[in-house]
Design a protein around this motif. Structure first.
Motif, PDB file in Angstrom:
ATOM      1  N   SER A 136      -9.959  -1.684   2.033  1.00  0.00           N
ATOM      2  CA  SER A 136      -8.970  -2.322   1.157  1.00  0.00           C
ATOM      3  C   SER A 136      -8.995  -1.712  -0.239  1.00  0.00           C
ATOM      4  N   LYS A 137     -10.176  -1.371  -0.731  1.00  0.00           N
ATOM      5  CA  LYS A 137     -10.266  -0.749  -2.057  1.00  0.00           C
ATOM      6  C   LYS A 137      -9.621   0.640  -2.054  1.00  0.00           C
ATOM      7  N   ALA A 138      -9.740   1.348  -0.960  1.00  0.00           N
ATOM      8  CA  ALA A 138      -9.118   2.667  -0.877  1.00  0.00           C
ATOM      9  C   ALA A 138      -7.598   2.552  -0.952  1.00  0.00           C
ATOM     10  N   PHE A 139      -7.028   1.540  -0.308  1.00  0.00           N
ATOM     11  CA  PHE A 139      -5.580   1.387  -0.367  1.00  0.00           C
ATOM     12  C   PHE A 139      -5.108   1.107  -1.794  1.00  0.00           C
ATOM     13  N   GLY A 140      -5.912   0.368  -2.549  1.00  0.00           N
ATOM     14  CA  GLY A 140      -5.578   0.173  -3.960  1.00  0.00           C
ATOM     15  C   GLY A 140      -5.587   1.486  -4.718  1.00  0.00           C
ATOM     16  N   MET A 141      -6.555   2.334  -4.416  1.00  0.00           N
ATOM     17  CA  MET A 141      -6.632   3.634  -5.090  1.00  0.00           C
ATOM     18  C   MET A 141      -5.500   4.559  -4.670  1.00  0.00           C
TER      19      MET A 141
ATOM     20  N   PHE B 270      -1.014   7.811  -6.002  1.00  0.00           N
ATOM     21  CA  PHE B 270       0.202   8.401  -5.434  1.00  0.00           C
ATOM     22  C   PHE B 270       1.439   7.505  -5.482  1.00  0.00           C
ATOM     23  N   ARG B 271       1.269   6.197  -5.746  1.00  0.00           N
ATOM     24  CA  ARG B 271       2.398   5.253  -5.693  1.00  0.00           C
ATOM     25  C   ARG B 271       3.126   5.364  -4.355  1.00  0.00           C
ATOM     26  N   ALA B 272       2.368   5.536  -3.281  1.00  0.00           N
ATOM     27  CA  ALA B 272       2.946   5.790  -1.965  1.00  0.00           C
ATOM     28  C   ALA B 272       3.384   4.496  -1.293  1.00  0.00           C
ATOM     29  N   ASP B 273       4.490   4.554  -0.580  1.00  0.00           N
ATOM     30  CA  ASP B 273       4.970   3.421   0.209  1.00  0.00           C
ATOM     31  C   ASP B 273       4.329   3.500   1.584  1.00  0.00           C
ATOM     32  N   LEU B 274       3.366   2.632   1.846  1.00  0.00           N
ATOM     33  CA  LEU B 274       2.645   2.645   3.112  1.00  0.00           C
ATOM     34  C   LEU B 274       3.004   1.441   3.984  1.00  0.00           C
ATOM     35  N   ALA B 275       4.165   0.861   3.751  1.00  0.00           N
ATOM     36  CA  ALA B 275       4.581  -0.310   4.525  1.00  0.00           C
ATOM     37  C   ALA B 275       4.566   0.013   6.018  1.00  0.00           C
ATOM     38  N   GLY B 276       3.838  -0.822   6.776  1.00  0.00           N
ATOM     39  CA  GLY B 276       3.757  -0.639   8.212  1.00  0.00           C
ATOM     40  C   GLY B 276       2.821   0.468   8.660  1.00  0.00           C
ATOM     41  N   ARG B 277       2.136   1.112   7.697  1.00  0.00           N
ATOM     42  CA  ARG B 277       1.282   2.257   8.063  1.00  0.00           C
ATOM     43  C   ARG B 277      -0.185   2.017   7.742  1.00  0.00           C
ATOM     44  N   GLN B 278      -0.525   0.844   7.225  1.00  0.00           N
ATOM     45  CA  GLN B 278      -1.884   0.577   6.797  1.00  0.00           C
ATOM     46  C   GLN B 278      -2.712  -0.061   7.912  1.00  0.00           C
ATOM     47  N   VAL B 279      -3.913   0.481   8.120  1.00  0.00           N
ATOM     48  CA  VAL B 279      -4.909  -0.141   8.983  1.00  0.00           C
ATOM     49  C   VAL B 279      -6.160  -0.337   8.131  1.00  0.00           C
ATOM     50  N   THR B 280      -6.389  -1.563   7.709  1.00  0.00           N
ATOM     51  CA  THR B 280      -7.510  -1.864   6.824  1.00  0.00           C
ATOM     52  C   THR B 280      -8.747  -2.170   7.654  1.00  0.00           C
TER      53      THR B 280
END
Length: 431
Positions: free
Chosen positions: A100-105, A110-120
């Motif tokens: 979860s911390k990596a997704f925040g980073m 990158f301000r990347a849109d990862l909607a539907g692509r995240q596996v925490t």
């Protein structure tokens, strides 16, 4: 090839001169990335942004026209995540596996849109690729807070993020221990407690291969690497020995350091001498953690200590330097203050034994300061010097030019001073 289904897809960087803008890397760096091919495919970490296309080409060469299903982000430092955005653009269906911390980073970088692509994922979570099942191990502050490691239970491979890494490209022919030590102490050394926690987790795994994000894949003698990490992370000296770290403006403190080194070597001690103004600072810091004893020899400078010595000590204390024996040699022409300053800086370190005497030079070596050096040498030798009581009681002959002291039953007629290169006629017996 790591195994039939695990491939190396990383890159070498021979253009870099300073890693993290401070560590000299004459043999470059490796940014390691790995690819697991199974019913589903997973890439483990990306590489520095300067090598994006080479990395993507490496992936294509393994997969052909197939797209990877996952990219596992173990560590978000830019040398491992710099090509992540380009990967996501190239493979829009790939999912991102990270803490979860990596997704925040990822958002911060990158301000990347990862909607539907995240596996925490977190501690103990698993991901099945088919034949391979990956288990995730959290490794906070080894050496960033978001770090995870990945264990492949099928091929018994630990993907260890920055742990077990080293300076140097994959094609560098150099000793692993030296460059891994310099890497660990410089970059991870502050976080010994956290490394110890991860080592305990690793001890419960059947590991046959370690795949770090820098340096070579480790397959043989894994106990050696694990033992070194155990010592480094517990701040235990690797070996008995003495590092003499010095700074010298006009050479007089250098002469004292060299004289002390010669005396200690004559007593059978392992001694390394580093001129902090000219040596690689990271190497000197690593040596301080490697050996059991340290001598700090420096001039008084602006009622403080010489800048390179202050920098060196601050590097030590910032990395948890502790449980060592320390001797001090100070030089001051009119108001020696170096010993006082050094003691103050070392107050941050635990379980240090500060030896007596503190050797004080008044500008240059004298008969008295040479005598103090002899006493400091005996204190550093400890029991081994006491066991050599007969040699410690031999006659002493002092060089009238530089103050070097020769110890023996008699001064050889053809003796040449190792410091100032003067002959036996410039020595006199110390009464």
């Amino acid at each position: 090839m790591i195994s039939q289904e695990i491939r190396y897809v990383g890159v070498n960087d021979h253009a870099i001169d300073l890693f993290e803008s401070q560590y000299h890397v004459p043999n470059g760096m490796a940014y390691n990335s790995y690819l697991i091919t199974d019913e589903k495919t997973a890439v483990i970490d990306s590489v520095d942004v300067h090598f994006t296309e080479a990395w993507l080409d490496n992936i294509r060469s393994v997969l052909g026209g197939k797209a990877p299903d996952y990219i596992i982000v173990q560590h978000m430092e830019p040398d491992h995540s710099g090509s992540l955005l380009r990967f996501l653009e190239t493979y829009p269906a790939a999912q991102v596996v990270a803490s979860s911390k990596a997704f925040g980073m990822i958002q911060n970088f990158f301000r990347a849109d990862l909607a539907g692509r995240q596996v925490t994922v977190g501690e103990g979570d698993t991901l099945s690729l088919g034949r391979h099942t990956l288990r995730f191990i959290t490794a906070p502050m080894v050496h960033w807070p978001e770090v995870i490691m990945t264990y492949d239970s099928t091929d018994k491979v630990l993907f260890s993020a920055d742990a077990f890494g080293k300076f140097g490209a994959q094609d560098a022919e150099e000793d692993w221990d030296d460059e891994a030590r310099r890497y660990y102490i410089g970059i991870v050394g502050k976080y010994g407690t956290q490394v110890q926690a991860v080592l305990k987790k690793a001890a419960a795994l059947d590991i046959q291969t370690i795949c770090p994000l820098h340096g070579p894949v480790l397959r043989e003698n894994l106990g050696h690497y694990l033992d070194l990490y155990g010592k480094w992370s517990s701040y235990t000296p690797e070996e008995e020995g003495i590092l003499i770290a010095y700074t010298s403006v006009y050479g007089n403190t250098r002469k004292a350091a060299e004289q002390l080194a010669e005396t200690l070597k004559s007593a059978g001690q392992t001694v390394v001498v580093r001129d902090l103004a000219r040596s690689d600072m990271a190497q000197a810091v690593a040596d301080a953690f490697r050996y059991s004893q340290l001598v700090l020899a420096t001039t008084t400078y602006n009622n403080d200590i010489f800048p390179y010595m202050r920098e060196f000590i601050e590097h030590l204390t910032a990395r948890g330097f502790c449980s060592r024996t320390v001797g001090i040699v100070e030089n001051g022409s009119w108001a020696p203050a170096a010993a006082r300053v050094i003691r103050g800086l070392l107050e941050k370190s635990k379980n240090l034994t500060l030896l007596e005497p503190v050797v004080t030079l008044r500008s240059a070596l004298s008969e008295e300061s040479s005598r103090q050096l002899e006493l400091l040498a005996k204190a550093l030798c400890g029991e081994s010097c006491a066991a050599e009581g007969e040699s410690c009681g031999k006659k002493k002959f002092v060089c009238k030019i530089c103050g070097y002291v020769y110890e023996g039953d008699a001064l050889p007629a053809d003796f040449v001073c190792p410091i100032c290169k003067r002959g036996a006629e410039d020595f006199q017996e110390v009464q």
